[in-house]
Design a protein around this motif. Structure first.
Motif, mmCIF file in Angstrom:
data_model
loop_
_atom_site.group_PDB
_atom_site.id
_atom_site.type_symbol
_atom_site.label_atom_id
_atom_site.label_comp_id
_atom_site.label_asym_id
_atom_site.label_seq_id
_atom_site.Cartn_x
_atom_site.Cartn_y
_atom_site.Cartn_z
ATOM 1 N N ILE A 192 -59.505 32.872 -4.602
ATOM 2 C CA ILE A 192 -59.451 32.345 -5.966
ATOM 3 C C ILE A 192 -58.754 33.341 -6.889
ATOM 4 N N GLN A 193 -59.040 34.635 -6.706
ATOM 5 C CA GLN A 193 -58.375 35.644 -7.526
ATOM 6 C C GLN A 193 -56.868 35.621 -7.303
ATOM 7 N N ASP A 194 -56.440 35.396 -6.055
ATOM 8 C CA ASP A 194 -55.016 35.293 -5.770
ATOM 9 C C ASP A 194 -54.404 34.089 -6.478
ATOM 10 N N GLN A 195 -55.168 33.024 -6.554
ATOM 11 C CA GLN A 195 -54.701 31.790 -7.190
ATOM 12 C C GLN A 195 -54.617 31.948 -8.709
ATOM 13 N N PHE A 196 -55.564 32.716 -9.253
ATOM 14 C CA PHE A 196 -55.619 32.922 -10.703
ATOM 15 C C PHE A 196 -55.375 34.401 -11.004
ATOM 16 N N ASP A 197 -54.144 34.848 -10.758
ATOM 17 C CA ASP A 197 -53.854 36.268 -10.946
ATOM 18 C C ASP A 197 -53.782 36.680 -12.408
ATOM 19 N N ASP A 198 -53.809 35.693 -13.320
ATOM 20 C CA ASP A 198 -53.816 35.993 -14.755
ATOM 21 C C ASP A 198 -55.235 35.975 -15.324
ATOM 22 N N VAL A 199 -56.214 35.781 -14.453
ATOM 23 C CA VAL A 199 -57.621 35.786 -14.860
ATOM 24 C C VAL A 199 -58.323 36.952 -14.158
ATOM 25 N N GLU A 200 -58.968 37.790 -14.930
ATOM 26 C CA GLU A 200 -59.739 38.895 -14.343
ATOM 27 C C GLU A 200 -61.098 38.361 -13.915
ATOM 28 N N ILE A 201 -61.410 38.511 -12.631
ATOM 29 C CA ILE A 201 -62.689 38.020 -12.116
ATOM 30 C C ILE A 201 -63.553 39.221 -11.751
ATOM 31 N N GLY A 202 -64.668 39.373 -12.450
ATOM 32 C CA GLY A 202 -65.602 40.455 -12.164
ATOM 33 C C GLY A 202 -66.822 39.924 -11.445
ATOM 34 N N SER A 203 -67.254 40.621 -10.402
ATOM 35 C CA SER A 203 -68.408 40.201 -9.607
ATOM 36 C C SER A 203 -69.540 41.204 -9.805
ATOM 37 N N TYR A 204 -70.696 40.713 -10.287
ATOM 38 C CA TYR A 204 -71.818 41.588 -10.637
ATOM 39 C C TYR A 204 -73.101 41.125 -9.955
ATOM 40 N N PRO A 205 -73.454 41.767 -8.860
ATOM 41 C CA PRO A 205 -74.661 41.357 -8.125
ATOM 42 C C PRO A 205 -75.932 41.721 -8.887
ATOM 43 N N TYR A 206 -77.004 40.980 -8.601
ATOM 44 C CA TYR A 206 -78.289 41.260 -9.241
ATOM 45 C C TYR A 206 -79.426 40.999 -8.253
ATOM 46 N N PHE A 207 -80.570 41.542 -8.589
ATOM 47 C CA PHE A 207 -81.802 41.281 -7.833
ATOM 48 C C PHE A 207 -82.899 41.013 -8.856
ATOM 49 N N LYS A 208 -83.385 39.780 -8.881
ATOM 50 C CA LYS A 208 -84.348 39.377 -9.902
ATOM 51 C C LYS A 208 -85.425 38.492 -9.291
ATOM 52 N N GLU A 209 -86.676 38.876 -9.516
ATOM 53 C CA GLU A 209 -87.825 38.116 -9.024
ATOM 54 C C GLU A 209 -87.708 37.847 -7.532
ATOM 55 N N GLY A 210 -87.313 38.892 -6.800
ATOM 56 C CA GLY A 210 -87.230 38.794 -5.344
ATOM 57 C C GLY A 210 -86.031 38.036 -4.829
ATOM 58 N N GLN A 211 -85.109 37.706 -5.692
ATOM 59 C CA GLN A 211 -83.960 36.895 -5.305
ATOM 60 C C GLN A 211 -82.649 37.625 -5.603
ATOM 61 N N PHE A 212 -81.789 37.712 -4.578
ATOM 62 C CA PHE A 212 -80.461 38.256 -4.772
ATOM 63 C C PHE A 212 -79.530 37.166 -5.296
ATOM 64 N N GLY A 213 -78.492 37.583 -6.010
ATOM 65 C CA GLY A 213 -77.493 36.643 -6.497
ATOM 66 C C GLY A 213 -76.333 37.408 -7.089
ATOM 67 N N VAL A 214 -75.442 36.678 -7.720
ATOM 68 C CA VAL A 214 -74.274 37.325 -8.308
ATOM 69 C C VAL A 214 -73.818 36.543 -9.537
ATOM 70 N N SER A 215 -73.425 37.282 -10.558
ATOM 71 C CA SER A 215 -72.819 36.681 -11.747
ATOM 72 C C SER A 215 -71.332 36.981 -11.713
ATOM 73 N N LEU A 216 -70.534 35.949 -11.890
ATOM 74 C CA LEU A 216 -69.081 36.084 -11.897
ATOM 75 C C LEU A 216 -68.580 35.893 -13.317
#
Length: 248
Positions: A192-216
């Motif tokens: 997706i980043q290759d497709q949208f090279d004019d958009v900065e995509i930041g990936s920020y993982p988290y761990f909350k209430e026993g659950q892993f995930g990621v905010s993009l």
């Protein structure tokens, strides 16, 4: 108007590097500058060291449209920012008559001692930045703006200088949060980043209430591209069997 105007923020102070003082100015300035269409491309925390300040300021002012420094302009011996800025520009350094007048209007004559008068010293020809809280001003030399380290004073100074700034396009953002982890989405997200090279995509993982995930976080000056990228990211999450927790 330029579509890209850059800035560098220099946080100056041994107390920040030692951990005794937590910096609050970087996040404030970065946010305010972004609303003006000025993108902070670099930030550094540097010590109260004349050579380091001179070298860093000279690098930053030559490589960014604007430079903002915070800290080191008080009345004590370790407040060397102003004098160091003067040396960086090769300018004389001494009492600024306008700054002296500001302090004289604020302090009783018997209270305006030598230490406080140090706060009226600037590089020759500097343009003052008003300080409505404690009166000791900041100053501007070309594209370098020198602010106090105390957050409330730094913020008040910025309010009084931002009319001097010319920004470009404002960076817009969108956020997508999922319960998928980075390891699961990494390959597809790269495509997706290759497709949208004019958009900065930041990936920020988290761990909350026993659950892993990621905010993009998706950032670009083009609203339509941000929205299109956001839609594509949502489709990726659905394709990989993930849950869309948040989107804005």
């Amino acid at each position: 108007m330029s579509t890209s105007v850059s800035a560098c923020i220099l946080v100056i102070g041994n107390e920040v590097l030692s951990g005794r003082t937590k910096d609050a100015n970087l996040s404030y300035l970065a946010g305010e500058l972004n609303t003006l269409g000025i993108q902070v491309r670099e930030a550094r925390v540097i010590p109260d060291d004349e050579t380091v300040i001179i070298d860093t300021v000279n690098f930053a002012r030559q490589n960014f449209d604007y430079v903002f420094t915070t800290g080191g302009i008080g009345p004590t011996h370790d407040d060397i920012t102003a004098a160091s800025i003067a040396k960086a520009f090769g300018l004389e350094f001494g009492h600024n008559p306008e700054a002296v007048a500001m302090l004289q209007s604020h302090y009783k004559p018997e209270d305006l001692n030598e230490a406080r008068l140090r706060m009226a010293k600037t590089p020759k020809g500097a343009i003052l930045i008003e300080n409505p809280i404690s009166k000791a001003p900041g100053f501007q030399v070309e594209n370098v703006f020198v602010l106090a380290g105390v957050p409330k004073i730094a913020q008040a100074m910025f309010e009084n200088l931002k009319g001097r700034l010319t920004g470009g396009a404002t960076v817009l953002s969108a956020t997508v949060t999922t319960d998928l982890t980075e390891g699961v989405i990494a390959k597809e997200l790269g495509l997706i980043q290759d497709q949208f090279d004019d958009v900065e995509i930041g990936s920020y993982p988290y761990f909350k209430e026993g659950q892993f995930g990621v905010s993009l976080v998706l950032r670009s000056v083009d609203q339509m591209r941000v929205e299109s990228c956001q839609t594509t990211v949502k489709e990726m999450i659905e394709k990989l069997g993930g849950k869309l927790i948040f989107s804005s």
